[in-house]
Design an enzyme around this catalytic site. Structure first.
Site, PDB file in Angstrom:
ATOM      1  N   ARG A   1       0.821  -1.212   0.000  1.00  0.00           N
ATOM      2  CA  ARG A   1       0.000   0.000   0.000  1.00  0.00           C
ATOM      3  C   ARG A   1       0.857   1.265   0.000  1.00  0.00           C
ATOM      4  NH1 ARG A   1      -5.644  -0.299   2.383  1.00  0.00           N
ATOM      5  NH2 ARG A   1      -4.952   1.489   3.588  1.00  0.00           N
TER       6      ARG A   1
ATOM      7  N   SER B   1      -2.852   1.020   8.071  1.00  0.00           N
ATOM      8  CA  SER B   1      -3.674   2.006   7.343  1.00  0.00           C
ATOM      9  C   SER B   1      -3.347   3.447   7.717  1.00  0.00           C
ATOM     10  CB  SER B   1      -5.164   1.755   7.572  1.00  0.00           C
ATOM     11  OG  SER B   1      -5.568   0.566   6.931  1.00  0.00           O
TER      12      SER B   1
ATOM     13  N   ARG C   1       2.086  13.395  -9.247  1.00  0.00           N
ATOM     14  CA  ARG C   1       1.989  14.832  -8.973  1.00  0.00           C
ATOM     15  C   ARG C   1       3.287  15.558  -9.336  1.00  0.00           C
ATOM     16  NH1 ARG C   1      -2.722  14.777  -9.532  1.00  0.00           N
ATOM     17  NH2 ARG C   1      -4.237  14.820  -7.837  1.00  0.00           N
TER      18      ARG C   1
ATOM     19  N   GLU D   1      -0.108   4.537   6.089  1.00  0.00           N
ATOM     20  CA  GLU D   1      -0.244   4.662   4.640  1.00  0.00           C
ATOM     21  C   GLU D   1      -1.032   5.916   4.259  1.00  0.00           C
ATOM     22  OE1 GLU D   1      -0.124  -0.095   4.953  1.00  0.00           O
ATOM     23  OE2 GLU D   1      -2.042   0.915   4.635  1.00  0.00           O
TER      24      GLU D   1
ATOM     25  N   ASP E   1       1.228  14.789  -0.413  1.00  0.00           N
ATOM     26  CA  ASP E   1       0.365  15.807  -1.022  1.00  0.00           C
ATOM     27  C   ASP E   1       0.671  17.188  -0.443  1.00  0.00           C
ATOM     28  OD1 ASP E   1      -0.943  14.158  -2.806  1.00  0.00           O
ATOM     29  OD2 ASP E   1      -2.747  13.927  -1.583  1.00  0.00           O
TER      30      ASP E   1
ATOM     31  N   SER F   1       8.469   0.179   8.098  1.00  0.00           N
ATOM     32  CA  SER F   1       9.530  -0.456   8.885  1.00  0.00           C
ATOM     33  C   SER F   1      10.909   0.096   8.552  1.00  0.00           C
ATOM     34  CB  SER F   1       9.531  -1.966   8.647  1.00  0.00           C
ATOM     35  OG  SER F   1       9.943  -2.258   7.318  1.00  0.00           O
TER      36      SER F   1
ATOM     37  N   HIS G   1       3.138  16.118 -12.920  1.00  0.00           N
ATOM     38  CA  HIS G   1       2.232  17.238 -13.207  1.00  0.00           C
ATOM     39  C   HIS G   1       2.925  18.586 -13.000  1.00  0.00           C
ATOM     40  CE1 HIS G   1      -1.447  14.480 -12.323  1.00  0.00           C
ATOM     41  NE2 HIS G   1      -1.109  14.442 -13.610  1.00  0.00           N
TER      42      HIS G   1
END
Length: 186
Positions: free
Chosen positions: A46, A150, A57, A153, A161, A88, A60
């Site tokens: 993930r 989760s 990005r 990630e 971002d 890890s 871009h």
């Protein structure tokens, strides 16, 4: 619990992890990305999905960026930067990529839970995200209601971002300019 209650809990977790990221490490990360001629992005599982979004990005923005392992990725050179996402910091293939990058004189940036990891020891900058993961010897400060890694990630994706937004500000770019480089063969 309903979706609204879960949403509030997840957003609280993300607020915690993102606001705990060291400002100096984040600035150095952005500086290394900005200064690199080419940025090579690597992650497994993930984390690999998250880093592909970062590579896109950067493209871009007009920055030469590649995903390690893709068939059209060139070799890394001395003026390149390898960005690794690894909770890890010990994933064997990613350790090998980082060692190869250092061997040719390139810089390495690591986004991780574990600032004591093998990759962290050779990285030029380590961005620590305080989140739990079953794969990391070091666990973050927060205990997550979410499964497995989760929170890490999600946090690494949002951090990248945010880094893009910092780069956009430095370069005087906006979404309209960047959209001009968006894929037109979808």
């Amino acid at each position: 619990m309903n979706n609204q209650e879960y949403a509030k809990m997840v957003l609280n977790e993300l607020t915690h992890t993102l606001t705990k990221i060291d400002t100096n490490s984040a600035e150095k990360f952005v500086e290394l990305v900005d200064a690199a001629d080419e940025v090579f992005c690597a992650g497994a599982g993930r984390s690999g999905f998250q880093i592909k979004g970062f590579a896109m990005r950067l493209m871009h923005m007009g920055k030469a960026s590649y995903v390690v392992g893709e068939t059209c990725t060139p070799n890394i050179k001395e003026d390149g930067l390898l960005v690794v996402c690894s909770g890890s910091g010990e994933t064997k293939s990613l350790v090998n990529h980082a060692m190869k990058a250092k061997e040719v004189g390139a810089k390495v940036a690591l986004i991780t839970i574990n600032p004591e990891s093998t990759i962290a020891k050779i990285a030029d900058v380590v961005v620590e995200i305080s989140a739990p993961s079953p794969k990391s010897a070091k666990q973050g400060e927060v205990v997550s209601i979410q499964p497995m890694g989760s929170l890490f990630e999600q946090s690494e994706g949002l951090f990248m971002d945010i880094s893009i937004m910092m780069l956009m500000e430095r370069k005087g770019l906006d979404s309209d300019t960047m959209f001009g480089r968006h894929a037109n063969m979808e």
